[in-house]
Design a protein around this motif. Structure first.
Motif, PDB file in Angstrom:
ATOM      1  N   THR A 121       0.853  -1.192   0.000  1.00  0.00           N
ATOM      2  CA  THR A 121       0.000   0.000   0.000  1.00  0.00           C
ATOM      3  C   THR A 121       0.882   1.233   0.000  1.00  0.00           C
ATOM      4  O   THR A 121       2.063   1.172   0.320  1.00  0.00           O
ATOM      5  N   GLY A 122       0.313   2.367  -0.334  1.00  0.00           N
ATOM      6  CA  GLY A 122       1.053   3.619  -0.257  1.00  0.00           C
ATOM      7  C   GLY A 122       2.213   3.660  -1.225  1.00  0.00           C
ATOM      8  O   GLY A 122       2.247   2.980  -2.243  1.00  0.00           O
ATOM      9  N   ALA A 123       3.196   4.470  -0.889  1.00  0.00           N
ATOM     10  CA  ALA A 123       4.317   4.708  -1.794  1.00  0.00           C
ATOM     11  C   ALA A 123       5.454   3.732  -1.522  1.00  0.00           C
ATOM     12  O   ALA A 123       5.693   3.324  -0.389  1.00  0.00           O
ATOM     13  N   GLY A 124       6.147   3.359  -2.588  1.00  0.00           N
ATOM     14  CA  GLY A 124       7.340   2.529  -2.472  1.00  0.00           C
ATOM     15  C   GLY A 124       8.521   3.253  -3.065  1.00  0.00           C
ATOM     16  O   GLY A 124       8.376   4.185  -3.857  1.00  0.00           O
ATOM     17  N   ALA A 125       9.703   2.846  -2.683  1.00  0.00           N
ATOM     18  CA  ALA A 125      10.909   3.485  -3.207  1.00  0.00           C
ATOM     19  C   ALA A 125      12.049   2.479  -3.277  1.00  0.00           C
ATOM     20  O   ALA A 125      12.129   1.546  -2.474  1.00  0.00           O
ATOM     21  N   LEU A 126      12.900   2.700  -4.262  1.00  0.00           N
ATOM     22  CA  LEU A 126      14.150   1.965  -4.365  1.00  0.00           C
ATOM     23  C   LEU A 126      15.285   2.909  -4.002  1.00  0.00           C
ATOM     24  O   LEU A 126      15.296   4.070  -4.429  1.00  0.00           O
ATOM     25  N   TYR A 127      16.226   2.416  -3.214  1.00  0.00           N
ATOM     26  CA  TYR A 127      17.378   3.217  -2.806  1.00  0.00           C
ATOM     27  C   TYR A 127      18.637   2.592  -3.406  1.00  0.00           C
ATOM     28  O   TYR A 127      18.923   1.418  -3.186  1.00  0.00           O
ATOM     29  N   VAL A 128      19.361   3.401  -4.155  1.00  0.00           N
ATOM     30  CA  VAL A 128      20.551   2.936  -4.865  1.00  0.00           C
ATOM     31  C   VAL A 128      21.745   3.707  -4.323  1.00  0.00           C
ATOM     32  O   VAL A 128      21.703   4.935  -4.209  1.00  0.00           O
ATOM     33  N   TYR A 129      22.813   2.999  -3.991  1.00  0.00           N
ATOM     34  CA  TYR A 129      24.020   3.659  -3.517  1.00  0.00           C
ATOM     35  C   TYR A 129      25.245   2.886  -4.001  1.00  0.00           C
ATOM     36  O   TYR A 129      25.148   1.770  -4.522  1.00  0.00           O
ATOM     37  N   ASN A 130      26.382   3.507  -3.822  1.00  0.00           N
ATOM     38  CA  ASN A 130      27.636   2.981  -4.357  1.00  0.00           C
ATOM     39  C   ASN A 130      28.553   2.594  -3.199  1.00  0.00           C
ATOM     40  O   ASN A 130      29.233   3.441  -2.632  1.00  0.00           O
ATOM     41  N   PRO A 131      28.613   1.307  -2.828  1.00  0.00           N
ATOM     42  CA  PRO A 131      29.406   0.909  -1.664  1.00  0.00           C
ATOM     43  C   PRO A 131      30.880   0.678  -1.959  1.00  0.00           C
ATOM     44  O   PRO A 131      31.629   0.274  -1.073  1.00  0.00           O
ATOM     45  N   THR A 132      31.326   0.901  -3.197  1.00  0.00           N
ATOM     46  CA  THR A 132      32.725   0.683  -3.535  1.00  0.00           C
ATOM     47  C   THR A 132      33.551   1.908  -3.151  1.00  0.00           C
ATOM     48  O   THR A 132      33.027   2.891  -2.627  1.00  0.00           O
ATOM     49  N   THR A 133      34.831   1.870  -3.432  1.00  0.00           N
ATOM     50  CA  THR A 133      35.701   3.027  -3.200  1.00  0.00           C
ATOM     51  C   THR A 133      35.885   3.865  -4.453  1.00  0.00           C
ATOM     52  O   THR A 133      36.652   4.823  -4.447  1.00  0.00           O
ATOM     53  N   GLU A 134      35.183   3.509  -5.539  1.00  0.00           N
ATOM     54  CA  GLU A 134      35.339   4.188  -6.819  1.00  0.00           C
ATOM     55  C   GLU A 134      34.036   4.885  -7.198  1.00  0.00           C
ATOM     56  O   GLU A 134      32.952   4.359  -6.918  1.00  0.00           O
ATOM     57  N   PRO A 135      34.082   6.029  -7.853  1.00  0.00           N
ATOM     58  CA  PRO A 135      32.840   6.691  -8.253  1.00  0.00           C
ATOM     59  C   PRO A 135      32.196   6.016  -9.457  1.00  0.00           C
ATOM     60  O   PRO A 135      32.887   5.552 -10.370  1.00  0.00           O
ATOM     61  N   ILE A 136      30.885   5.945  -9.442  1.00  0.00           N
ATOM     62  CA  ILE A 136      30.130   5.608 -10.649  1.00  0.00           C
ATOM     63  C   ILE A 136      30.041   6.873 -11.494  1.00  0.00           C
ATOM     64  O   ILE A 136      29.668   7.936 -10.997  1.00  0.00           O
ATOM     65  N   ARG A 137      30.385   6.758 -12.768  1.00  0.00           N
ATOM     66  CA  ARG A 137      30.460   7.941 -13.628  1.00  0.00           C
ATOM     67  C   ARG A 137      29.406   7.927 -14.723  1.00  0.00           C
ATOM     68  O   ARG A 137      29.523   8.644 -15.709  1.00  0.00           O
ATOM     69  N   GLY A 138      28.382   7.136 -14.561  1.00  0.00           N
ATOM     70  CA  GLY A 138      27.301   7.123 -15.530  1.00  0.00           C
ATOM     71  C   GLY A 138      27.019   5.725 -16.022  1.00  0.00           C
ATOM     72  O   GLY A 138      27.905   4.884 -16.148  1.00  0.00           O
ATOM     73  N   GLY A 139      25.737   5.481 -16.277  1.00  0.00           N
ATOM     74  CA  GLY A 139      25.337   4.179 -16.776  1.00  0.00           C
ATOM     75  C   GLY A 139      23.845   3.997 -16.641  1.00  0.00           C
ATOM     76  O   GLY A 139      23.077   4.966 -16.566  1.00  0.00           O
ATOM     77  N   GLN A 140      23.423   2.768 -16.577  1.00  0.00           N
ATOM     78  CA  GLN A 140      21.998   2.442 -16.553  1.00  0.00           C
ATOM     79  C   GLN A 140      21.753   1.345 -15.533  1.00  0.00           C
ATOM     80  O   GLN A 140      22.493   0.366 -15.465  1.00  0.00           O
ATOM     81  N   LEU A 141      20.714   1.541 -14.742  1.00  0.00           N
ATOM     82  CA  LEU A 141      20.293   0.538 -13.774  1.00  0.00           C
ATOM     83  C   LEU A 141      19.018  -0.117 -14.267  1.00  0.00           C
ATOM     84  O   LEU A 141      18.033   0.561 -14.575  1.00  0.00           O
ATOM     85  N   GLU A 142      19.034  -1.433 -14.351  1.00  0.00           N
ATOM     86  CA  GLU A 142      17.865  -2.198 -14.776  1.00  0.00           C
ATOM     87  C   GLU A 142      17.337  -2.989 -13.585  1.00  0.00           C
ATOM     88  O   GLU A 142      18.107  -3.657 -12.883  1.00  0.00           O
ATOM     89  N   ILE A 143      16.040  -2.906 -13.370  1.00  0.00           N
ATOM     90  CA  ILE A 143      15.396  -3.593 -12.255  1.00  0.00           C
ATOM     91  C   ILE A 143      14.592  -4.767 -12.804  1.00  0.00           C
ATOM     92  O   ILE A 143      13.717  -4.580 -13.658  1.00  0.00           O
TER      93      ILE A 143
END
Length: 468
Positions: free
Chosen positions: A371-393
């Protein structure tokens, strides 16, 4: 006649099998913060990938077992030596990488092993198993709709990793880093007193020796810089960190952070390059042992007791390698090769951060539902930056279904938090009621640039229940 070199051109197949299986079972690569960010522990990794760990058929990829993975890794270690692939297993760390492969009369005929490992998808002959091929196989293993197809892609992924690990291990063979191409015909003539063959027959003495470790600073120095433009991924630095040049006196020991090819080239001899062709190891770095039959290496890098056998013939000193030399070589080179090879799956399976928060209600008649609102939380646990791309669920432990696609821009490494979603900064994506995720295995697959890898594939998984 070069095709005749296959029989003794590398470690024997049994040695590669043991090295690969020992490398894949390494429990922790580094220490401190970095090791927690890159938690390469096979049991937890295979569990995260949804494999059947206990033989009870549980897991969102339960058609894969740990035994399968280890068999594929071992088979990859063997199949990389198939003809004509073995011709691409040489790397001379004293030369530019466009000339570092197998040479005849100093003419490069085949690419260096570090370049061979990073050829574009589908460009290798005798089977496409480069790093980029492995990435494509892994992506398909995570996203293909059919479980049967995913099983095949997982097999190809792990076999390719086993083949890349083979290339790292071969860089611990002195013949491979000193362009000693005359070794193979000796095996054809029945002369089997080779370092590789002797090591294979005595492997029990070396397979369980303690492995050298890597500090967090070591790992950052290995993977924090690109390789040569011909092989730019940092995995090339496992083999060659460009530390030594021809003419320089090397001071590389077992505790020096260096590529495995640099270590083996500068410290060990091959049968046909004993104090010739290469300036180091040099005769001046040795001293006679008691009895006068052997020289020990005492300077310019690693100390080695039975370094080379010597004898005087008509007032001329001659040198050979024999089982006592092979023993002291293998005691140092086998653990070094295994530890270096373990960095391949360590870097390949960098983690991805993903959590789902779905509100729900429960009652006796209807059970629990979103019910109500849902959300996905995405974060980067590595030591390197993500510099762009695509996330597929995706959803589905069986038949896989693409639910949504999310563009990802710049996402720096997170700072761990004690509360949900465990990392900051993070990207929050609203998903309506989240009913399409309710009671499902949700798989988040990122494809894009992470650190210095342009086509990285990362995975996160969660079974989505509800938060009241």
């Amino acid at each position: 006649h070069i095709m005749a070199y296959q029989p003794a051109i590398a470690w024997e197949t049994g040695t590669h099998e043991l090295m690969n299986i020992r490398a894949i079972r390494v429990q922790e690569i580094g220490e401190g913060q970095l090791s927690h960010r890159y938690p390469f522990q096979p049991a937890s990794l295979f569990w995260e990938l949804g494999f059947d760990m206990n033989g009870n058929g549980e897991g969102w990829n339960a058609f894969v077992t740990r035994e399968m993975v280890e068999r594929w890794i071992k088979e990859g270690g063997v199949s990389e030596d198939q003809s004509p692939r073995f011709l691409n297993h040489f790397h001379d760390p004293l030369l530019p990488w466009d000339r570092a492969g197998l040479r005849i009369v100093d003419i490069p005929l085949f690419p260096s092993s570090v370049v061979w490992a990073q050829l574009d998808r589908g460009m290798q002959y005798g089977g496409a198993s480069s790093w980029h091929d492995a990435r494509e196989y892994y992506y398909r293993a995570l996203t293909d709709a059919s479980p049967a197809a995913r099983l095949q892609w997982f097999e190809k992924s792990f076999r390719a990793l086993g083949q890349i690990m083979h290339l790292v291990e071969d860089a611990a063979v002195p013949d491979h880093v000193r362009n000693d191409i005359l070794h193979g015909p000796k095996a054809l003539l029945g002369i089997r007193d080779t370092f590789e063959q002797w090591t294979d027959e005595h492997l029990a003495a070396f397979g369980d020796l303690p492995l050298p470790g890597f500090s967090d600073l070591d790992l950052q120095r290995i993977f924090g810089e690109p390789g040569d433009p011909q092989a730019p991924l940092p995995i090339s630095r496992i083999i060659d960190m460009n530390l030594i040049q021809r003419g320089e006196r090397p001071e590389i020991t077992g505790t020096t952070l260096a590529g495995i090819a640099e270590y083996s080239n500068s410290n060990f001899l091959s049968a046909d390059t004993i104090f010739q062709i290469y300036e180091h190891p040099a005769l001046e770095s040795t001293e006679p042992m008691e009895g006068g039959n052997y020289l020990r290496k005492v300077k310019a890098g690693e100390r080695i007791e039975y370094f080379v056998k010597s004898r005087s013939l008509d007032q001329e000193m001659t040198f050979t390698l024999d089982p006592k030399c092979y023993h002291d070589y293998a005691r140092l080179l086998v653990p070094k090769a295994i530890a270096s090879a373990s960095l391949i799956p360590y870097y390949f399976f960098r983690p991805f951060g993903f959590s789902a928060l779905i509100s729900c209600s429960c009652d006796e008649d209807r059970g629990c539902f979103a019910t109500g609102a849902g959300a996905l939380y995405v974060y980067n646990p590595t030591t390197e930056p993500i510099r762009g791309g695509q996330l597929e669920i995706y959803t589905g432990a069986g038949q896989r279904r693409l639910v949504m696609t999310i563009p990802i821009g710049y996402l720096p490494p997170c700072i761990p938090q004690d509360d949900f979603p465990h990392c900051n900064p993070f990207l929050a994506v609203g998903v309506g009621t989240g009913s399409e995720f309710w009671g499902e295995d949700v798989i988040a697959v990122f494809r894009g640039t992470l650190g210095r890898e342009r086509d990285a594939v990362l995975m996160g998984h969660q079974y989505v229940g509800c938060v009241n």
